[in-house]
Design a protein around this motif. Structure first.
Motif: not given
Length: 322
Positions: A196-198, A223-225, A264-269
């Protein structure tokens, strides 16, 4: 709402996605509790076993050879013994799923693929689930991975079919679907999600969920990134997505894919503790544990321990997978 369906329309999904947030999260949590009553949160660890020089032109990816301004150190395929030593450390740290990613367009038979098969069988011998993402697969390669004991194959759709061509031109959506079909036919679990966010619309997001829901059975893992904008990539200048959009995506995914592990994957931080807790409330039941996801930063393990303690008293525990 808790039944298994494969015939969702995009309009139905958009109606869910646009519900008042607390209503949406409440509905998703009810479905989550029905299908995952134990409340477990799986920890997975992800390692880049071959980094950079990928011939694909994915606009979000720092590993693409097309994005020459990206500051990324390229590395060849890692030695299996080193990979398995890192898997053992991940297990000791609490992970029960070990995921390995190679920046390839497609799998090619030969020594490199044989080395990956050794990694897979070695991870399984440690008592961990094994997942790989290697690009496109042929049927016989999927069968060899199954014979090595592979638990799941990750091959993301990334986005909906209509927006896909604005992000990737070096392979088609149908190419991705064919690889997923080979994986499913081999008996390996599907790990398939998106980013999401592209620049995609709400409709594009829900079109991707519609495709995922159309698989029978549903993917075992989604996975939701959130896009991590990397300088030098075509999407490097995009602003980070509103964390509540990730919460909405997790909630809809849980409602539509009630038995799936939602990761809950990439961008989680960059979501913040409260947004991550909302995602877990909305149905996410897996996190990637460790300070990197392939080539992008991830939440620190100590921060994750504090997060999981905050939602206690139950600790995150391993489970055998689905």
């Amino acid at each position: 709402m808790s039944g298994i369906r494969h015939d969702w329309s995009v309009e139905e999904l958009l109606a869910l996605y646009r519900l008042p947030l607390l209503d949406l999260v409440g509905r998703a949590n009810a479905v989550h509790r029905q299908h995952h009553p134990d409340g477990e949160i799986q920890k997975a660890s992800l390692l880049s076993i071959k980094t950079g020089a990928c011939p694909e032109d994915c606009a979000y990816c720092p590993q693409s050879a097309h994005h020459r301004e990206v500051d990324l150190e390229r590395d060849g395929l890692m030695d299996p013994e080193r990979v398995l030593a890192m898997a053992a450390r991940a297990k000791q740290a609490g992970a029960d799923r070990f995921c390995m990613g190679a920046a390839w367009r497609e799998v090619r038979d030969g020594k490199a693929f044989d080395a990956v098969l050794t990694m897979v069988s070695g991870v399984r011998a440690l008592g961990m689930e094994a997942c790989v993402t290697l690009g496109m697969l042929k049927p016989h390669q999927a069968r060899r991975l199954a014979e090595a004991g592979l638990t799941a194959y990750n091959h993301n759709l990334d986005t909906g079919p209509e927006f896909y061509g604005q992000i990737i031109t070096t392979r088609t959506y149908q190419d991705r679907l064919e690889t997923l079909a080979h994986v499913r036919a081999s008996g390996i679990e599907l790990c398939c999600g998106g980013i999401l966010g592209m620049g995609e619309s709400d409709r594009d997001r829900m079109a991707m969920v519609q495709v995922l829901a159309g698989f029978d059975p549903h993917p075992e893992s989604v996975p939701i990134n959130a896009l991590v904008p990397v300088p030098g990539t075509p999407l490097g200048g995009r602003e980070r997505i509103d964390p509540l959009e990730i919460v909405r995506m997790v909630a809809v995914t849980r409602l539509v894919l009630p038995q799936t592990t939602v990761r809950l994957s990439a961008g989680r931080s960059h979501l913040g503790r409260e947004a991550q807790i909302l995602c877990l409330l909305a149905g996410a039941n897996s996190i990637f544990y460790g300070d990197r996801l392939l080539t992008t930063p991830n939440a620190e393990a100590d921060d994750d321990d504090l997060l999981l303690a905050a939602i206690g008293p139950r600790e995150a525990v391993a489970h055998a997978g689905r």
